[in-house]
Design an enzyme around this catalytic site. Structure first.
Site, PDB file in Angstrom:
ATOM      1  N   LYS A 129      14.989   5.339   4.339  1.00 42.35           N
ATOM      2  CA  LYS A 129      15.803   4.625   4.161  1.00 42.35           C
ATOM      3  C   LYS A 129      16.361   4.462   5.252  1.00 42.35           C
ATOM      4  O   LYS A 129      16.891   3.710   5.233  1.00 42.35           O
ATOM      5  CB  LYS A 129      15.323   4.861   2.765  1.00 42.35           C
ATOM      6  CG  LYS A 129      14.284   4.876   1.728  1.00 42.35           C
ATOM      7  CD  LYS A 129      14.588   4.956   0.302  1.00 42.35           C
ATOM      8  CE  LYS A 129      13.280   4.729  -1.058  1.00 42.35           C
ATOM      9  NZ  LYS A 129      13.425   5.123  -2.155  1.00 42.35           N
ATOM     10  N   THR A 138       1.229  -1.388  -0.041  1.00 45.19           N
ATOM     11  CA  THR A 138       0.102  -0.085   0.055  1.00 45.19           C
ATOM     12  C   THR A 138       1.317   1.305   0.330  1.00 45.19           C
ATOM     13  O   THR A 138       2.018   1.082   0.178  1.00 45.19           O
ATOM     14  CB  THR A 138      -0.568   0.317   1.040  1.00 45.19           C
ATOM     15  OG1 THR A 138       0.185   0.170   2.307  1.00 45.19           O
ATOM     16  CG2 THR A 138      -1.337  -1.569   1.258  1.00 45.19           C
TER      17      THR A 138
END
Lengths: 341, 341
Positions: free
Chosen positions: A228, A99
């Site tokens: 990240k 998602t």
């Protein structure tokens, strides 16, 4: 022949890439691993397609592209069913949670993953949101429920940095990770360097090419790279940190003049993530034009500093539907392998 | 605590690096893997040190550097014993074969490996000679005797290309490998590019720095890169080929003028190895100065072209005693892991 049943929640570019990758590698994976991967459910925001005996991956992509939702999959489509409900409607082994990233709440990914783990299912995700907000909570939950939880695709798309660091370098201790973790900003900076163009001009060009989004904030302000960085700090260096801990500067104030000055001295300006046991930051840095940090275009790269092996760099495509899907498929195969041994 | 007994045959730079790496990682490896690695034998051209209960790695390095041979290791040294005899004198689990590369006969490495495998021992090597001449024979022998045979260190030193391709990318098919597999020639070409100097001048400089050998033939004629290409073609692409199959051109005829011309157009000249299902060649090529192929100095790099993940590049130190040893240690740990599962 072994069978692995997956439920794909989220059927945008990455979800469709997973369907395509499964379809195109079916024969090879059967031959090499004696494994068949069945998509038993696929869901998007409008509904889902569900079939215990496996949906046709090509048909899923076709229906999505022609009718806008997998809910219209013939005979097995369901409108107005959400992801959480889907997970109760079908027997599956592994949730593929793809998602959209939400860096405020981590939803709907977080709830989906939590439910799947509590139900004893393995989880693969490409979603950075929940990971950069609730890494430890999710890892602990996976451990408590004795399930696999993998997220190679969340960092660097096809650049296999997490598996690489965890599996290919058992003899070395990794001391830091320095890298370019966002392809959009790398594209913008590379073009500004090559063309001498302004940030605003180049952003517009990137948007026209579909490389930058209409609202480019998460990329150009460094937030995507920051997410990240948090994932790598946790997964590779064993730190416990979240998005709040990252010192972030974006690229919006970089001028063609600054780039030109750097260039004259043999340097490029890149948006660099620095991750070590003490440092966690994302910001523009000068890099030598002949160093591995000078990679161009939308490429991602990461250099691992190790005690024994010196510096090792991995470069790969940071985005792309099929490239990201390849990382998800790798995680699925590795989960299956670990379940075998 | 598990115990793995290794015999190191060859005690030059790499052999000493292995001893040093084992010494410096002892605590970490015990903690992480519950594994102790004992060096039960170490041999060089003058003799050997042998001790069932494990030799002291630091002492081995000290004796070698002070007296010129491990044969003078106190109480456990033996003069005039060769590698093959050593393998009969001691109980061990894994041979670490790090004798010098010989691209005519593959000896003494080939005989050592053959004996060890027939005796049911696992083998790790950094030696390119026998692998580029007799790859299939050695792999078949390992299979027949049900032993592990690993050789990450034979290609690219600390750049973990073989394990990377075999283990980190299970979902993709690797179609080709293109890379810089020799650090000495990369250093020479990088300096010629930076300084505008001639090949002869730069070679001399590299020799003075200890980067090129007194007889530089194997490096500058492309033979070293050719050996490594053969190993990658066999190990990663499943080809059956030997050194004879490689089309090789070295760097000795590259002029400063050619380099300058390339530079004006934004290109560097590099010694590139190209390995695919149809192609096996090593020669000078033009590479874009902002591409991953433009890495400088003694670095090695390899780009894997895959069907799903696109191009993935690995860059690392191609040589260095400790860096190469890190690859050997990784192979030893992976062998131990595979013996556990």
């Amino acid at each position: 022949m072994f069978l692995m049943k997956i439920s794909i929640i989220g059927f945008g570019a990455v979800g469709q890439g997973v369907a395509k990758a499964i379809s195109s590698t079916q024969q090879r994976i059967k031959k090499k691993y004696n494994l068949k991967i069945d998509i038993v459910a696929a869901a998007d925001s409008k509904g889902a397609a569900i079939r215990e005996d496996g949906l046709d991956p090509q048909k899923l992509i076709e229906v999505k592209s022609e009718k806008g939702s997998v809910a219209y999959y013939p005979d097995h489509g369901h409108e107005n069913i959400d992801g959480l409900q889907v997970l109760d409607e079908v027997e599956y082994d592994c949730l593929v949670e793809v998602t959209p990233t939400n860096i405020i709440t981590g939803e709907p990914g977080k709830s989906l993953i939590t439910k799947a783990m509590k139900d004893g299912k393995d989880v693969v995700t490409s979603n950075k949101g929940h990971l950069s907000l609730f890494y430890k909570e999710l890892i602990d939950l996976a451990r408590e429920n004795n399930v696999n939880f993998k997220f190679e695709a969340s960092v660097g798309g096809a650049m296999p940095i997490i598996n690489f660091a965890q599996e290919t370098l058992p003899s070395s201790r990794i001391e830091s990770i320095i890298g370019i973790l966002n392809g959009t900003t790398n594209f913008i900076l590379s073009r500004m360097t090559a063309e001498g163009s302004s940030y605003e001009q180049t952003l517009k060009e990137a948007q026209e090419l579909g490389i930058a989004e209409t609202d480019p904030t998460q990329d150009v302000e460094g937030l995507d790279a920051a997410c990240k960085s948090v994932i790598l700090a946790n997964a590779i260096l064993g730190r416990e940190c979240t998005l709040d801990d990252v010192e972030v500067t974006g690229i919006t104030r970089i001028t063609p003049e600054a780039i030109e000055l750097a260039k004259e001295d043999g340097y490029h300006i890149k948006l660099i993530a620095e991750i070590s046991h003490d440092i966690l930051r994302v910001g523009p840095r000068l890099v030598k034009e002949t160093s591995p940090y000078a990679v161009d275009g939308t490429l991602n790269m990461a250099t691992l500093r190790t005690d024994l092996a010196g510096e090792i760099t991995v470069i790969g495509k940071g985005a792309g539907s099929l490239e990201t899907a390849s990382a998800i498929l790798t995680d699925i195969i590795n989960i299956w392998k670990s379940r075998q041994s």
